[in-house]
Design an enzyme around this catalytic site. Sequence first.
Site, PDB file in Angstrom:
ATOM      1  N   ILE A 202       2.404   9.348 -24.861  1.00  0.00           N
ATOM      2  CA  ILE A 202       1.529  10.606 -25.509  1.00  0.00           C
ATOM      3  C   ILE A 202       0.130   9.888 -25.962  1.00  0.00           C
ATOM      4  O   ILE A 202       0.239   9.105 -27.033  1.00  0.00           O
ATOM      5  CB  ILE A 202       2.366  11.394 -26.572  1.00  0.00           C
ATOM      6  CG1 ILE A 202       3.493  12.101 -25.937  1.00  0.00           C
ATOM      7  CG2 ILE A 202       1.293  12.474 -27.097  1.00  0.00           C
ATOM      8  CD1 ILE A 202       3.386  13.131 -24.996  1.00  0.00           C
ATOM      9  N   HIS A 203      -0.854  10.272 -25.498  1.00  0.00           N
ATOM     10  CA  HIS A 203      -2.056   9.534 -25.861  1.00  0.00           C
ATOM     11  C   HIS A 203      -3.502  10.488 -26.016  1.00  0.00           C
ATOM     12  O   HIS A 203      -4.456   9.972 -26.593  1.00  0.00           O
ATOM     13  CB  HIS A 203      -2.451   8.187 -25.263  1.00  0.00           C
ATOM     14  CG  HIS A 203      -3.172   8.494 -23.819  1.00  0.00           C
ATOM     15  ND1 HIS A 203      -2.336   9.090 -22.728  1.00  0.00           N
ATOM     16  CD2 HIS A 203      -4.220   8.588 -23.333  1.00  0.00           C
ATOM     17  CE1 HIS A 203      -3.053   9.318 -21.689  1.00  0.00           C
ATOM     18  NE2 HIS A 203      -4.386   8.979 -21.943  1.00  0.00           N
ATOM     19  N   ARG A 204      -3.448  11.587 -25.350  1.00  0.00           N
ATOM     20  CA  ARG A 204      -4.639  12.332 -25.108  1.00  0.00           C
ATOM     21  C   ARG A 204      -5.094  12.909 -26.512  1.00  0.00           C
ATOM     22  O   ARG A 204      -4.320  13.602 -27.126  1.00  0.00           O
ATOM     23  CB  ARG A 204      -4.338  13.436 -24.194  1.00  0.00           C
ATOM     24  CG  ARG A 204      -4.402  13.182 -22.718  1.00  0.00           C
ATOM     25  CD  ARG A 204      -4.414  14.345 -21.698  1.00  0.00           C
ATOM     26  NE  ARG A 204      -4.741  13.742 -20.298  1.00  0.00           N
ATOM     27  CZ  ARG A 204      -5.717  13.242 -19.778  1.00  0.00           C
ATOM     28  NH1 ARG A 204      -6.844  13.504 -20.426  1.00  0.00           N
ATOM     29  NH2 ARG A 204      -5.787  12.932 -18.582  1.00  0.00           N
TER      30      ARG A 204
END
Length: 351
Positions: A202-204
Amino acid sequence: MKILTIIGARPQFIKAAPVSRVLRKHMEEKIIHTGQHYDANMSDIFFEELHIPKPDYHLGVGSGNHGKQTGEMMAKIEDIVLSENPDYLMVYGDTNSTLAGALVAAKLHVPVIHIEAGLRSFNKKMPEEVNRIMTDHVSEFLFCPTDTAVTNLDNENITHNVFNIGDVMYDAVLYNRELANEKSTILEDAGLIAKKYHLITIHRAENTDDIEKMKNILDAFSNIEDVKVWPIHPRTKHKLADYGLNLDDVPNLKVIDPVGYLDMLTLEANAKKIVTDSGGVQKEAYFMKVPCVTIREQTEWVETLEGEANILTGTDTEKILAAVQKEVSPQYKEVFGDGQASEKIVELIKK
């Protein structure tokens, strides 16, 4: 013939590597690394291990607001284009580096080659979507990864020099899976058993910048009983700390530092399921026939949704949980080409 290639992030180097290997057998290539994303994993070992040519220019632009970052890149790229006088300028994907290179070349009347052309999420709030659209509209050659991408361009009246050559990322995965099998020890190092864990990435910003969304995501993870491994992005880690959200509260979660590309391929290939908000990881999951759950409202890789190979959930806790727990039996199709995209690109450029 001389090609000037613009790259700004580690995934773009990985995509460019198979193209460069073929390209350099037939013509001259110079690579400009804008330095858009600082990446500690991009050491000398990264280039040597993955057989990737090192950049000829490093602009060191670094992070910043979109306008400042893109403008600084354009000024520096322009000097190099004027000095090198290339026959073509090649860009990949949808980063600010992609747009900066394309705009400079178009204004200097250097034909632009766009690899991964035609992708659309139809969400202009995503900076990547703006970059894609603008780059496609100034490009001379548009190399698309799928039929859907060709159709998207046709709908925008872009039909000249548009080619579906397959996905260069598929070329890269096929090549690098062999290297990963030889070199990666991540399963042993992390104490993982193949097909007995879920992989999380998860990075957005659309997720990490919203505390409520991150709470929902963590609530879902807390209710997934299986082992979960999360190579956590530093930015995500800092955001969670700012929000006071503690990953120690999530049972059976192994949080590890970011991993190199070969280790990531190994983690993906051996996962029971992949839970991600990354465009690239969605595709890699499809290439390796691992079911994927995407924590976004839409995806530019619509082909992966067929047969529930990839399930979109947004950040609704119940939808995430249901998708991860759902038993699926997708039929994977050859929608991303045959792994020979790089050869097709070079043949078309030579013509």
